[in-house]
Design a protein around this motif. Sequence first.
Motif, PDB file in Angstrom:
ATOM      1  N   ILE A 110       0.838  -1.207   0.000  1.00 18.98           N
ATOM      2  CA  ILE A 110       0.000   0.000   0.000  1.00 18.98           C
ATOM      3  C   ILE A 110       0.872   1.255   0.000  1.00 18.98           C
ATOM      4  N   LEU A 111       1.924   1.254   0.819  1.00 18.64           N
ATOM      5  CA  LEU A 111       2.771   2.434   0.948  1.00 18.64           C
ATOM      6  C   LEU A 111       3.710   2.617  -0.238  1.00 18.64           C
ATOM      7  N   GLY A 112       3.951   1.534  -0.974  1.00 15.99           N
ATOM      8  CA  GLY A 112       4.882   1.615  -2.090  1.00 15.99           C
ATOM      9  C   GLY A 112       6.336   1.682  -1.645  1.00 15.99           C
ATOM     10  N   GLU A 113       6.569   1.452  -0.364  1.00 15.91           N
ATOM     11  CA  GLU A 113       7.912   1.458   0.220  1.00 15.91           C
ATOM     12  C   GLU A 113       7.964   0.361   1.276  1.00 15.91           C
ATOM     13  N   LYS A 114       9.167  -0.147   1.522  1.00 18.28           N
ATOM     14  CA  LYS A 114       9.312  -1.167   2.555  1.00 18.28           C
ATOM     15  C   LYS A 114       9.619  -0.493   3.887  1.00 18.28           C
ATOM     16  N   ILE A 115       8.640  -0.495   4.799  1.00 15.88           N
ATOM     17  CA  ILE A 115       8.906   0.024   6.140  1.00 15.88           C
ATOM     18  C   ILE A 115       8.780  -1.080   7.187  1.00 15.88           C
ATOM     19  N   LEU A 168     -13.119  -8.139   5.776  1.00 17.60           N
ATOM     20  CA  LEU A 168     -12.346  -9.378   5.674  1.00 17.60           C
ATOM     21  C   LEU A 168     -11.535  -9.314   4.391  1.00 17.60           C
ATOM     22  N   VAL A 169     -10.223  -9.451   4.527  1.00 19.71           N
ATOM     23  CA  VAL A 169      -9.325  -9.413   3.370  1.00 19.71           C
ATOM     24  C   VAL A 169      -8.775 -10.814   3.149  1.00 19.71           C
ATOM     25  N   MET A 170      -9.141 -11.406   2.028  1.00 23.06           N
ATOM     26  CA  MET A 170      -8.658 -12.749   1.683  1.00 23.06           C
ATOM     27  C   MET A 170      -7.408 -12.592   0.830  1.00 23.06           C
ATOM     28  N   PRO A 195     -20.659 -10.522  10.509  1.00 22.81           N
ATOM     29  CA  PRO A 195     -21.232  -9.491   9.625  1.00 22.81           C
ATOM     30  C   PRO A 195     -20.171  -8.498   9.119  1.00 22.81           C
ATOM     31  N   PHE A 196     -19.284  -8.990   8.251  1.00 22.15           N
ATOM     32  CA  PHE A 196     -18.246  -8.118   7.694  1.00 22.15           C
ATOM     33  C   PHE A 196     -18.880  -7.024   6.830  1.00 22.15           C
ATOM     34  N   LYS A 197     -18.251  -5.857   6.851  1.00 20.63           N
ATOM     35  CA  LYS A 197     -18.711  -4.754   6.004  1.00 20.63           C
ATOM     36  C   LYS A 197     -18.547  -5.127   4.540  1.00 20.63           C
ATOM     37  N   GLU A 198     -17.397  -5.720   4.236  1.00 21.06           N
ATOM     38  CA  GLU A 198     -17.101  -6.203   2.886  1.00 21.06           C
ATOM     39  C   GLU A 198     -16.141  -7.375   3.002  1.00 21.06           C
ATOM     40  N   ILE A 199     -16.118  -8.199   1.963  1.00 22.23           N
ATOM     41  CA  ILE A 199     -15.118  -9.262   1.851  1.00 22.23           C
ATOM     42  C   ILE A 199     -14.378  -9.017   0.545  1.00 22.23           C
ATOM     43  N   ILE A 200     -13.065  -8.748   0.669  1.00 22.86           N
ATOM     44  CA  ILE A 200     -12.276  -8.352  -0.501  1.00 22.86           C
ATOM     45  C   ILE A 200     -11.152  -9.354  -0.741  1.00 22.86           C
ATOM     46  N   PRO A 201     -11.112  -9.987  -1.929  1.00 23.52           N
ATOM     47  CA  PRO A 201      -9.989 -10.863  -2.257  1.00 23.52           C
ATOM     48  C   PRO A 201      -8.838 -10.048  -2.858  1.00 23.52           C
ATOM     49  N   ILE A 202      -7.608 -10.295  -2.390  1.00 19.56           N
ATOM     50  CA  ILE A 202      -6.439  -9.577  -2.900  1.00 19.56           C
ATOM     51  C   ILE A 202      -5.241 -10.512  -2.999  1.00 19.56           C
ATOM     52  N   SER A 203      -4.185 -10.002  -3.620  1.00 19.35           N
ATOM     53  CA  SER A 203      -2.862 -10.614  -3.502  1.00 19.35           C
ATOM     54  C   SER A 203      -1.908  -9.484  -3.139  1.00 19.35           C
ATOM     55  N   ALA A 204      -1.467  -9.470  -1.881  1.00 19.99           N
ATOM     56  CA  ALA A 204      -0.528  -8.434  -1.442  1.00 19.99           C
ATOM     57  C   ALA A 204       0.789  -8.556  -2.194  1.00 19.99           C
ATOM     58  N   PHE A 205       1.128  -9.773  -2.606  1.00 13.25           N
ATOM     59  CA  PHE A 205       2.394 -10.009  -3.296  1.00 13.25           C
ATOM     60  C   PHE A 205       2.389  -9.395  -4.702  1.00 13.25           C
ATOM     61  N   GLY A 236      -0.165  -7.327  -5.837  1.00 12.38           N
ATOM     62  CA  GLY A 236      -0.870  -6.048  -5.833  1.00 12.38           C
ATOM     63  C   GLY A 236      -2.294  -6.152  -6.339  1.00 12.38           C
ATOM     64  N   ASP A 237      -2.704  -7.324  -6.780  1.00  8.58           N
ATOM     65  CA  ASP A 237      -4.056  -7.516  -7.312  1.00  8.58           C
ATOM     66  C   ASP A 237      -5.106  -7.211  -6.239  1.00  8.58           C
ATOM     67  N   GLY A 238      -6.006  -6.274  -6.508  1.00  6.43           N
ATOM     68  CA  GLY A 238      -7.104  -5.946  -5.603  1.00  6.43           C
ATOM     69  C   GLY A 238      -6.750  -4.951  -4.513  1.00  6.43           C
ATOM     70  N   VAL A 239      -5.472  -4.572  -4.384  1.00  8.66           N
ATOM     71  CA  VAL A 239      -5.054  -3.689  -3.280  1.00  8.66           C
ATOM     72  C   VAL A 239      -5.580  -2.271  -3.471  1.00  8.66           C
ATOM     73  N   GLU A 240      -5.549  -1.777  -4.697  1.00 12.39           N
ATOM     74  CA  GLU A 240      -6.058  -0.420  -4.958  1.00 12.39           C
ATOM     75  C   GLU A 240      -7.547  -0.329  -4.631  1.00 12.39           C
ATOM     76  N   GLN A 241      -8.301  -1.360  -5.007  1.00 17.50           N
ATOM     77  CA  GLN A 241      -9.734  -1.408  -4.696  1.00 17.50           C
ATOM     78  C   GLN A 241      -9.952  -1.397  -3.176  1.00 17.50           C
ATOM     79  N   LEU A 242      -9.106  -2.139  -2.456  1.00 18.64           N
ATOM     80  CA  LEU A 242      -9.200  -2.194  -0.993  1.00 18.64           C
ATOM     81  C   LEU A 242      -8.961  -0.811  -0.378  1.00 18.64           C
ATOM     82  N   VAL A 243      -7.949  -0.110  -0.849  1.00 17.40           N
ATOM     83  CA  VAL A 243      -7.628   1.214  -0.311  1.00 17.40           C
ATOM     84  C   VAL A 243      -8.783   2.186  -0.562  1.00 17.40           C
ATOM     85  N   LYS A 244      -9.381   2.136  -1.753  1.00 15.39           N
ATOM     86  CA  LYS A 244     -10.525   3.014  -2.066  1.00 15.39           C
ATOM     87  C   LYS A 244     -11.695   2.731  -1.133  1.00 15.39           C
ATOM     88  N   LEU A 245     -11.930   1.453  -0.875  1.00 14.00           N
ATOM     89  CA  LEU A 245     -13.014   1.064   0.022  1.00 14.00           C
ATOM     90  C   LEU A 245     -12.750   1.584   1.432  1.00 14.00           C
TER      91      LEU A 245
END
Length: 297
Positions: free
Chosen positions: A28-33, A121-123, A146-156, A158-167
């Motif tokens: 998400i940060l685009g940097e390794k912290i 819930l982030v899968m 009762p999750f607000k949303e269930i979002i599938p991603i790949s942190a490795f 980046g798939d779905g991460v931008e959508q997660l941040v917008k949500l």
Amino acid sequence: MSEQPFRSGFVSIVGRPNVGKSTLLNRILGEKIVITSDKPQTTRNRIQGIHNIPGGQIVFIDTPGIHRAKNRLNKFMVEEALASIEGVDLILFLVEGDADPAREANMIKEVLSGVNIPVILVMNKIDLVPKGELLERMQCYGETYPFKEIIPISAFTGDGVEQLVKLVHGLLPEGPCYFPDDILTDVPERFVVAEIIREKIFRLTRDEVPYSVAVVVDSFKERPDGLVAIAATINVERDSQKGIIIGKRGDMLKKIGMQARQEIELLLDTKVFLELFVRVSPEWSENSRMLKEFGYH
């Protein structure tokens, strides 16, 4: 046309060890912290990562993995994770995409008991799961809590991460800019340096060694020529672990130092002189005074 409100808030990232919490924050940060490895329980402290976007600021809190704690250090780590869900605006609960929802159900209910803020819930690691199975698992999780949303991603990837941040941004309240927009984390450079050294130990040494390691930065001095001189002590619990970290003719310690120095130079954007020492501190992970001394308090 009315201007969109500025949204900001604190978002805790929780889940079992090794589900990809730190990898997600770095993505998400685009940097390794935050340090990462393929071994569980790499993260020991809560670490805040600040993500600025047009119209908002999201402060993500990376946490240690939630697990059955045995020693004082592990209990500290779990307490850090559970404390992180108090006083935040939103929770991201991470699970591995191929995990069995039935196996995760009890922990989800236990950790989120009494929580009255939105939980997403982030899968993660969905690249490892066939699409048909993924939809089935998402439905099972939806019946667990009762999750607000269930979002599938790949942190490795980046798939779905931008959508997660917008949500996440859309769910945060109107609020101020909590941190200057030119910083990525609130932790001091000395902390990040110690974590980088510990990561190299995780990646380079045998399985039993990393969990018995605590790194303390003893000195951090910038010289007039711009070079930064750093001295750090690697604390282990047994002589045998000290031998493994030093290695034959000091080869392992040199390798740890070289890899850590290269990454620290990228972090600080300057040349670094890194000096490492190894000390045996028997049973430090059970010693309250030492835990505090090493930053686990």
